[in-house]
Design a protein around this motif. Structure first.
Motif, PDB file in Angstrom:
ATOM      1  N   ASN A  89       1.000  -1.089  -0.222  1.00  0.00           N
ATOM      2  CA  ASN A  89       0.133  -0.016   0.012  1.00  0.00           C
ATOM      3  C   ASN A  89       0.768   1.226   0.019  1.00  0.00           C
ATOM      4  O   ASN A  89       1.645   1.452   1.114  1.00  0.00           O
ATOM      5  CB  ASN A  89      -0.890   0.046   1.342  1.00  0.00           C
ATOM      6  N   ILE A  90       0.775   1.915  -1.178  1.00  0.00           N
ATOM      7  CA  ILE A  90       1.827   3.107  -1.406  1.00  0.00           C
ATOM      8  C   ILE A  90       1.180   4.211  -0.848  1.00  0.00           C
ATOM      9  O   ILE A  90       0.147   4.686  -1.286  1.00  0.00           O
ATOM     10  CB  ILE A  90       2.366   3.286  -2.717  1.00  0.00           C
ATOM     11  N   LYS A  91       1.722   5.107   0.190  1.00  0.00           N
ATOM     12  CA  LYS A  91       1.128   6.360   0.454  1.00  0.00           C
ATOM     13  C   LYS A  91       1.917   7.286  -0.450  1.00  0.00           C
ATOM     14  O   LYS A  91       3.250   7.575  -0.330  1.00  0.00           O
ATOM     15  CB  LYS A  91       1.549   6.498   1.849  1.00  0.00           C
ATOM     16  N   LEU A  92       1.052   8.179  -1.184  1.00  0.00           N
ATOM     17  CA  LEU A  92       1.730   8.753  -2.152  1.00  0.00           C
ATOM     18  C   LEU A  92       2.126  10.286  -1.805  1.00  0.00           C
ATOM     19  O   LEU A  92       1.349  10.805  -0.947  1.00  0.00           O
ATOM     20  CB  LEU A  92       0.649   9.206  -3.286  1.00  0.00           C
ATOM     21  N   PRO A  93       3.242  10.681  -1.971  1.00  0.00           N
ATOM     22  CA  PRO A  93       3.558  12.289  -1.764  1.00  0.00           C
ATOM     23  C   PRO A  93       2.566  13.194  -2.117  1.00  0.00           C
ATOM     24  O   PRO A  93       2.090  12.962  -3.481  1.00  0.00           O
ATOM     25  CB  PRO A  93       5.087  12.343  -2.327  1.00  0.00           C
ATOM     26  N   SER A  94       2.282  14.006  -1.313  1.00  0.00           N
ATOM     27  CA  SER A  94       1.188  14.931  -1.892  1.00  0.00           C
ATOM     28  C   SER A  94       1.928  16.172  -2.942  1.00  0.00           C
ATOM     29  O   SER A  94       2.889  15.872  -2.971  1.00  0.00           O
ATOM     30  CB  SER A  94       0.715  15.842  -0.691  1.00  0.00           C
TER      31      SER A  94
END
Length: 290
Positions: A89-94
């Motif tokens: 589950n990749i947390k995307l840079p905003s």
């Protein structure tokens, strides 16, 4: 391909697209691109640790050398037939945590599969207009991949579920589903088989033998790696890292501090921060001298 990672500069050169249309005629993708692939072996991992000042080996060895690619990191599993797929589950840079230096760098967050001379990166690219699924098959220091524009992330995407697996010795599968901050599906699901064009994996007992890897990088697309250009990719994260164990029908964690990761390293350590646990990596890249 790390491999990957396993990472990987993509040069958008529309004039060259037609040359390789036949190789990808069956792919449901609409943006073919030639790829300037990093110099790295995809079948032989007998190299010792490289004695380079700007490299920090976190675990095992640095498996290949990429020069002029900015700050990055890779993590590789060992090779086996036990694990059939990789999950994250990749947390995307905003948007506020991304800077592509006026379009001169491409950001990558990806998984990959390699073995027996075959290698393919499978994940996300951000050229400055948001996150888009991408793949890059590696072959003899060159290769071709595709930016899968049809599956571009909507503006409210905060995470991306990604699953990659070998389907056969000459085909892999990539699944990417973007999520919003409430955990709801957003955008169009990428759920595609991707044939290998150049090489193939080996198999044993009917199961593909391979290594899985992951990487994050911020790569110049103009051939000039100015690590003071002010570009950055901050607050990215791989979470819920898992390798599916076909013997137990369950996922095993593959954080850097687990036995499933055998080799991990980072380059330009003064410009990349990396923390990790049993099932996550958190990373930030800052190309600045401050």
């Amino acid at each position: 391909m790390k491999v990957f990672k396993k990472f990987t500069a993509l040069i958008l050169a529309i004039g060259i697209i037609a040359v390789n249309c036949n190789a990808y005629a069956s792919a449901p993708i609409n943006h073919r691109i030639p790829i300037n692939t990093p110099t790295r072996p995809v079948g032989d991992f007998s190299l010792s640790t490289w004695a380079i000042d700007d490299t920090v080996v976190i675990k095992g060895s640095k498996l290949f050398n990429q020069t002029g690619h900015g700050a990055y990191y890779y993590a590789y599993s060992g090779e086996s037939t036990v694990y059939s797929e990789a999950f994250a589950n990749i947390k995307l840079p905003s948007v506020n945590n991304m800077n592509n230096a006026n379009g001169t760098r491409n950001a990558f967050i990806a998984l990959g599969i390699t073995g027996n001379g075959a290698g393919i990166d499978l994940g996300l690219i951000n050229t400055g207009t948001g996150w888009i699924p991408v793949y890059n098959e590696i072959a003899n220091d060159t290769g071709y991949g595709e930016i899968m524009d049809n599956y571009a992330a909507p503006s409210n995407a905060t995470n991306a579920i990604i699953v990659v697996r070998p389907v056969s010795t000459d085909k892999v599968h990539m699944y990417i589903q973007f999520k919003n901050s409430s955990g709801q599906n957003v955008g169009k699901t990428c759920d595609e088989d991707i044939p290998l064009v150049y090489n193939s994996f080996s198999s044993s007992g009917g199961q593909v033998s391979c290594r899985f890897y992951r990487f994050a990088s911020l790569v110049p697309n103009n051939g000039r790696d100015n690590q003071n250009d002010g570009s950055y990719m901050r607050g990215g994260q791989f979470t819920n890292l898992g390798l599916y164990n076909r013997n137990t029908s369950s996922y095993d964690t593959w954080g850097i501090n687990t036995a499933r990761v055998t080799d991990a390293w980072k380059v330009s350590p003064e410009r990349i921060s990396l923390s990790y646990g049993s099932n996550y990596d958190t990373f930030s890249i800052n190309h600045s001298d401050t």
